[in-house]
Design an enzyme around this catalytic site. Structure first.
Site, PDB file in Angstrom:
ATOM      1  N   LEU A 299      17.231 -10.950  -8.917  1.00  0.00           N
ATOM      2  CA  LEU A 299      17.170 -10.268 -10.204  1.00  0.00           C
ATOM      3  C   LEU A 299      18.329  -9.304 -10.412  1.00  0.00           C
ATOM      4  CD1 LEU A 299      13.325  -9.601 -10.366  1.00  0.00           C
ATOM      5  CD2 LEU A 299      14.636 -11.372 -11.551  1.00  0.00           C
TER       6      LEU A 299
ATOM      7  N   ARG B 244       8.344   1.423  -8.487  1.00  0.00           N
ATOM      8  CA  ARG B 244       8.480   2.806  -8.922  1.00  0.00           C
ATOM      9  C   ARG B 244       9.052   2.847 -10.336  1.00  0.00           C
ATOM     10  NH1 ARG B 244      10.560   6.591  -3.878  1.00  0.00           N
ATOM     11  NH2 ARG B 244      10.141   5.079  -2.220  1.00  0.00           N
TER      12      ARG B 244
ATOM     13  N   HIS C 279       0.925   6.150  -0.528  1.00  0.00           N
ATOM     14  CA  HIS C 279      -0.052   5.107  -0.231  1.00  0.00           C
ATOM     15  C   HIS C 279      -1.430   5.622  -0.632  1.00  0.00           C
ATOM     16  CE1 HIS C 279       2.639   2.269   1.661  1.00  0.00           C
ATOM     17  NE2 HIS C 279       3.171   3.243   2.370  1.00  0.00           N
ATOM     18  N   ASP C 280      -2.438   4.810  -0.417  1.00  0.00           N
ATOM     19  CA  ASP C 280      -3.798   5.153  -0.824  1.00  0.00           C
ATOM     20  C   ASP C 280      -4.174   6.577  -0.399  1.00  0.00           C
ATOM     21  OD1 ASP C 280      -6.624   3.512  -1.548  1.00  0.00           O
ATOM     22  OD2 ASP C 280      -6.896   5.212  -0.218  1.00  0.00           O
TER      23      ASP C 280
ATOM     24  N   TYR D  60      -2.516   9.257  -2.617  1.00  0.00           N
ATOM     25  CA  TYR D  60      -3.052   9.410  -3.968  1.00  0.00           C
ATOM     26  C   TYR D  60      -4.441  10.044  -3.935  1.00  0.00           C
ATOM     27  CZ  TYR D  60       0.659   5.965  -4.257  1.00  0.00           C
ATOM     28  OH  TYR D  60       1.846   5.316  -4.111  1.00  0.00           O
TER      29      TYR D  60
ATOM     30  N   ASP E 191      -5.927   2.407  -3.942  1.00  0.00           N
ATOM     31  CA  ASP E 191      -5.197   1.144  -4.103  1.00  0.00           C
ATOM     32  C   ASP E 191      -6.012   0.104  -4.880  1.00  0.00           C
ATOM     33  OD1 ASP E 191      -2.930   1.946  -2.803  1.00  0.00           O
ATOM     34  OD2 ASP E 191      -3.095   0.529  -1.145  1.00  0.00           O
TER      35      ASP E 191
END
Length: 395
Positions: free
Chosen positions: A79, A103, A144-145, A148, A174
């Protein structure tokens, strides 16, 4: 080069309520692949775009076990090459949904942000999933989980009073606050598009999604019914009638008899001193109640207790391991786990009465053959040949 090579297996015709929809999944880690798997098993045709130069993943799985790729067609693209980015724009112009978990700013730097893509396809639903959201002071940070959950205030609430906060695998931020909220947003946007013909951008944040899962807890706190201290409340191991207990064989049972009539049934069968039945919600009685319950539970094995409570509404269950859960009679009767090759995994969920779902399998040869994939998106034989000659796609 077009179509599947001779002898290559093609994907079976999909069923499910989303059959006919085209989804582009930008390959990544965590909850976006789970969301794409679920959309695939609901019937959507999912094209997973992987980086041509992708390195070794964090957890490398043999393909037969790699659910991050099951149920998809796979196309590798560079890409950063303008020709590869332009090809993705062409694919997005024929798609219904695009989901990505990079992000903030990554897709924009590739020239594939929602402003550009929606110009090509105003009806596209562009789902974005991040930990912190598309803006705000932490939006560019990694996490990561557990990260958060910490920022959402939820990690503080998980675990016992006399122990550090306990991470709940990666199920809450997640998968629950991330994948499930992304799917909810996509399906809501699909409904809105059916009314207006217009797509839109979904900004799903794992902090906000996990926080939404805890909305009732915030309401209990506001009403003075919940303490902000871990291990003191009804559902966080504070209450002795909503907790786990060790059995005689060093296993555990789960006790969850919140309602007085269920607790009375539990107390009768345990048995537990009747004085506790009338004082179930008197917190001053909880230490003695907990000690009495723990003492009784240690007298029998896990499976003996499971058998005793099996036909009751006392809300007592054996704490099964992941492997044991597959063989439980209820789960077997419901076919809650299914076998795909050598992989035994949870069955697609939820279930639909009119549109049975298709179990996702590892990509067949035809699902990785660029010519056949691009033909389904309307590219001509000549265009596909030119892309292969330029090295944008594999031959």
């Amino acid at each position: 080069m077009t179509g599947s090579p001779t002898g290559a297996a093609a994907s079976p015709e999909k069923t499910g309520p989303l059959a006919g929809l085209k989804v582009i999944e930008m390959a990544g880690l965590g909850p976006v692949p789970l969301a794409a798997l679920m959309l695939s098993e609901m019937g959507a045709g999912v094209l997973r775009i992987e980086r041509a130069d992708s390195g070794q993943p964090l957890l490398s799985l043999p393909e037969e076990y790699d659910l991050d790729r099951h149920g998809r067609s796979i196309l590798k693209l560079d890409l950063k090459d303008p020709t590869g980015a332009e090809l993705l724009l062409r694919l997005a112009a024929k798609a219904d949904i695009l989901v990505e978990g990079f992000r903030p700013g990554v897709m924009e730097r590739l020239g594939l942000g929602p402003d550009v893509v929606l110009q090509r396809n105003p009806a596209l639903i562009y789902g974005r999933l991040t930990g912190f959201g598309q803006d705000g002071p932490l939006s560019a940070r990694a996490g990561h989980d557990i990260t958060y959950l910490a920022y959402a205030g939820l990690l503080h609430a998980l675990g016992r009073q006399d122990a550090p906060p306990a991470p709940p695998l990666n199920l809450v931020a997640d998968q629950g606050g991330g994948a499930m909220m992304l799917i909810a947003g996509v399906l809501a946007a699909l409904f809105q598009r059916s009314l207006t013909g217009k797509g839109q951008v979904i900004d799903a944040s794992m902090i906000e999604g996990a926080s939404m899962l805890a909305a009732p807890i915030h309401a209990y706190m506001a009403a003075g019914l919940w303490s902000d201290r871990r291990g003191e409340n009804l559902l966080d191991s504070g209450a002795p009638f909503y907790d786990t207990y060790e059995t005689a064989d060093a296993r555990h049972i789960a006790v969850g008899c919140l309602e007085p009539r269920f607790f009375a049934e539990f107390a009768r069968l345990l048995p537990l001193d009747s004085r506790f039945v009338g004082s179930q919600y008197d917190k001053s009685s909880w230490p003695a109640m907990r000690a009495a319950i723990a003492g009784r539970i240690r007298e029998r094995t896990r499976d003996e207790w499971a058998a005793l409570f099996a036909a009751t509404d006392a809300c007592v269950a054996p704490v099964l391991s992941l492997v044991e859960a597959r063989d439980h009679p209820h789960n077997r009767a419901r076919q809650s786990f299914v076998t795909s090759g050598r992989l035994e995994r949870p069955a697609p969920a939820p279930r639909f009465s009119q549109n049975p779902q298709t179990l996702a399998a590892a990509p067949a040869a035809g699902d990785r053959q660029p010519g056949g994939i691009l033909t389904r998106f309307g590219l001509s034989e000549e265009e596909i040949g030119a892309l292969a000659k330029a090295g944008v796609i594999d031959r």
